[in-house]
Design an enzyme around this catalytic site. Structure first.
Site: not given
Lengths: 444, 367
Positions: A258, A96
């Site tokens: 996550d 990300d």
């Protein structure tokens, strides 16, 4: 549910000398250090997430050195993270942008195109589109109501980026799963973002901006998002700070999430530092015993600078606390003496005064209670992980990175067992997508 | 025991001070002197003068002192304003008696890190020289502390040049020592493409900063191709040749931006250009197995019309356009420039391999 660990170079030196408090001789940074999946002998997660902001890039100072960041990109994430070996090569590598690191900027420092280049070149299996965090969450408004001008600007920007990102990701098709990031100011706006992402062609969405929200608010958002998208669309929760409440999220059909929380809390939480399993879906927590390095701890050094304590005296208290803790571990010291030595050294740290002067302070009483529980239960003796077996009481001592991260890695392993347990919950509550991790392996 | 007595040598220096020297163990030094760290009392009055200890520094000294051949010829300086009696004997010698009945009367003026390290080291009977300075007042003592400690550190480039000739240095110097050695060879070896061009303490005419070349070497040693090369039997030679050949290729690719320039007039030989190109070297060495200057030159050719070393603008993308001179020798600019150059070089490798545009380099590499 798949647990993806958000890594930021969370490695330890396997040859660390706990008695002399130093790295193994000739230790080379990163090369001689080990990741959780190396020191434990198995991966305590289903994949690793690496933020572009953690690696560091132009405009953002990461955790990696420049040379490491360049190596990461040159050789790829799998080699760098040492997931390129049998038994680990199926693990997912999520990417990300690390939107919190640029939350205050007008726009993200990255473009969808250069982000795809970053993911593609480093061999990520999954990657999130370039999002921009929306703050001021308002759970009371409905649908697309509410939302400041800035929130709406970021909402549009995130969706435009997602569209460009999806198109750019076609060059990587077959070996990469693009994930569209949801940002919104309310459950309704998030649901709308999700709907639009699915319309663009995404079949895996990632919910962003959840970190500041209460567990109840997160549940509300997930509920609305789920209701707005087809059941076959997978959902990931980014930066899931409420990792310990995970069992209550089972009904929301989350494919993956996550977090680095179990590791971070080993040394950032005030008292819940060491995890043990405590029945189905539950964890039991212990407080780690603080014995910081007297010559390196900033707070103690400040007291020395101000002349409140002499460095030599603090060093003596520190040595005494360590010696007694180790003796206690060998059953050569009793609980009372050990606790007294630990508290004598904790007083300057906790209240800035000698223990004799603050024995009855609330703060010291609380510490005494917590430490006494930790020491008398000896939880490190009840854990079979490679770390607890290897270093015994050192794992529960709150002191410098090598102990603190080891404790964090132990927590990861306890946490992973908890997540795996959730999967054995009744099938109708489960969300197992067998193709999730099968798909990205095909090209390898 | 209330007194510690030593036979000392005194030196004639000042009318108002007494200066003498003797040997004692660290344990004894800590019995007759203390480290008076700077602080303020409740009324805000300043007391003491020493800075806090530095743990890493102490650890390094301790490691050194635990070696059997360790020596510490420079003395610990201890100042007294009281508690010390000096009786002259013959030939410049004297007897010093220090009264420790009220605690240690001396104050450590210089050598606190060494003394702390000694206190922690195994070698208990290791003696150090103690230079004693007897002052008339606390104010005078503080003045001496400032004078003694107000020394200039050696210039870094001089230390770097000396490093390779020094053995048994703390571990953190190893990489730096190798980098310094290789830099010196690149500057002095007649086969080096950089011969005479690197600015060193002993070569002030050099135009390229030694720190920039060392940065390239250090990055490669820690995270690049030299990490592997240096372990081979002929590793040092191969590292030397790699760097020399690479910058030969750089010189041949950009001759007019290299020759006749200084770091001011060309960003190519400026720290930013030299360091950023180091990462391009890694890229070409890894993906194309480049070793010779002609192999490197082939990979660098694509950059020729895309740089602004001596004029014009850099267009780093995403609206980041900079005047050529705006590139600074700071990590951020180096990384930005490196990534810009690398993405061009990668695209060129891809194109030259005439593989499908989407074939990733990593996959091509592992084939």
């Amino acid at each position: 549910m798949k647990f993806i660990f958000a890594d930021s170079l969370d490695v330890v030196d396997p040859n660390y000398d706990f008695i002399a408090d130093r790295n193994g001789p000739g230790r080379k940074v990163h090369w001689d250090d080990v990741y959780p999946h190396e020191i434990l002998g198995y991966a305590p997660y289903d994949g690793i997430l690496v933020s572009r902001a953690t690696v560091g890039d132009r405009g953002i100072k990461g955790k990696y050195t420049d040379a490491q960041a360049m190596r990461f990109q040159r050789l790829g994430a799998r080699v760098f993270l040492r997931l390129d070996r049998p038994g680990l090569d199926h693990l997912a590598i999520f990417g990300d942008c690390g939107a919190f690191s640029y939350a205050n900027e007008e726009k993200p420092p990255f473009t969808p195109e250069d982000t795809i280049e970053f993911y593609g070149h480093a061999g990520f299996t999954h990657g999130c589109s370039v999002d921009h965090i929306i703050f001021d969450h308002d759970p009371t408004v409905r649908g697309m109501d509410g939302g400041s001008d800035e929130a709406r600007r970021r909402f549009d920007l995130t969706l435009e980026n997602a569209d460009a990102f999806l198109r750019a990701s076609r060059t990587l098709s077959g070996r990469f799963t693009p994930m569209g990031v949801i940002q919104g100011w309310s459950p309704g706006s998030m649901a709308e973002a999700a709907r639009r992402l699915v319309a663009m062609g995404y079949d895996y969405l990632a919910v962003g901006g959840m970190v500041p929200l209460q567990a109840e608010q997160i549940r509300h958002c997930l509920q609305e998002i789920r209701a707005a998208i087809p059941t076959n669309v997978r959902l990931h929760v980014l930066g899931f700070a409420k990792a310990n409440d995970i069992s209550s999220f089972v009904p929301y059909d989350i494919t993956s999430f996550d977090t680095s929380s179990p590791l971070i809390r080993a040394f950032k939480d005030k008292k819940q530092n060491y995890y043990l399993p405590d029945g189905p879906g539950k964890l039991r927590y212990y407080t780690a015993v603080r014995v910081p390095q007297s010559l390196e701890n900033l707070q103690l050094q400040r007291l020395v600078k101000k002349g409140v304590f002499r460095a030599e005296d603090l060093t003596r208290l520190e040595r005494n606390a360590l010696a007694l803790l180790r003796a206690y571990d060998r059953h050569e010291a009793d609980l009372g003496d050990t606790l007294a030595a630990v508290l004598a050294y904790n007083a300057p740290l906790a209240v800035g005064r000698p223990y004799e002067d603050c024995r009855s302070d609330k703060a010291m009483q609380v510490l005494s209670q917590q430490y006494s529980e930790t020491l008398s239960d000896r939880p490190w003796k009840r854990c079979n992980c490679a770390i607890c077996k290897d270093v015994s009481i050192e794992v529960i001592i709150f002191r410098a990175s090598n102990r603190n991260k080891r404790r964090g890695i132990h927590n990861l392993s306890v946490y992973k067992a908890l997540i795996d347990q959730l999967d054995s919950f009744p099938a109708d509550l489960r969300n197992d997508s067998p193709d999730l991790f099968g798909r990205q392996c095909a090209a390898e | 025991m209330t007194h510690l007595t030593y036979l000392a040598v005194s030196a004639r220096q000042s009318e108002t001070h007494k200066v003498l020297c003797f040997a004692a163990t660290a344990e004894d030094v800590l019995r007759f002197s203390s480290i008076d760290r700077i602080g303020r009392d409740d009324e805000g009055r300043l007391s003491g003068f020493q800075r806090p200890q530095i743990a890493s520094h102490i650890r390094e000294i301790k490691d050194y002192l635990e070696k059997p051949d360790a020596v510490l010829p420079n003395p610990i300086v201890v100042a007294f304003t009281r508690g010390v009696a000096i009786t002259p004997t013959e030939g410049g010698l004297c007897r010093v008696s220090i009264d420790i009945s009220d605690g240690p009367p001396g104050l450590v003026v210089d050598g606190q890190q060494r003394l702390t390290a000694l206190g922690q080291a195994e070698a208990r009977d290791f003696q150090v020289f103690v230079s004693v300075l007897v002052c008339q007042s606390e104010a005078e003592l503080r003045r001496q502390f400032v004078l003694i400690n107000n020394t200039r550190p050696l210039p870094k480039s001089l230390i770097y040049e000396l490093l390779p000739t020094v053995d048994g240095l703390p571990h953190r110097f190893e990489g730096r020592s190798f980098a310094a050695d290789l830099t010196a060879r690149l500057n002095h070896d007649k086969n080096s493409s950089l011969k005479g061009q690197i600015n060193q303490h002993t070569n002030p005419e050099g135009k390229i900063s030694d720190a920039a070349i060392q940065r390239v070497i250090l990055a490669s040693l820690s995270d690049g191709i030299m990490r592997d090369l240096v372990r081979k039997p002929n590793g040092e030679r191969e590292c030397f040749e790699l760097i020399s050949e690479f910058y030969e290729a750089v010189q041949k690719t950009f001759p007019s931006e290299w020759w006749g320039h200084t770091a001011r007039s060309s960003r190519l030989i400026h720290g930013a250009g030299i360091s950023a190109l180091g990462y391009v070297m890694e890229e070409l060495a890894l993906y194309e197995g480049a070793k010779s200057w002609s192999q490197f030159a082939k990979g660098l050719g694509c950059l020729r019309d895309r740089t602004a070393w001596t004029g014009g603008e850099w267009n780093f993308g995403g609206g980041d356009v900079r005047h050529w001179k705006a590139l600074q020798n700071v990590n951020r600019d180096i990384v930005t420039l490196a990534q810009y150059l690398i993405s061009i070089v990668r695209a060129d490798i891809r194109a030259r391999r005439s593989a499908a545009a989407e074939t990733p380099l990593l996959d091509a590499l592992s084939d």
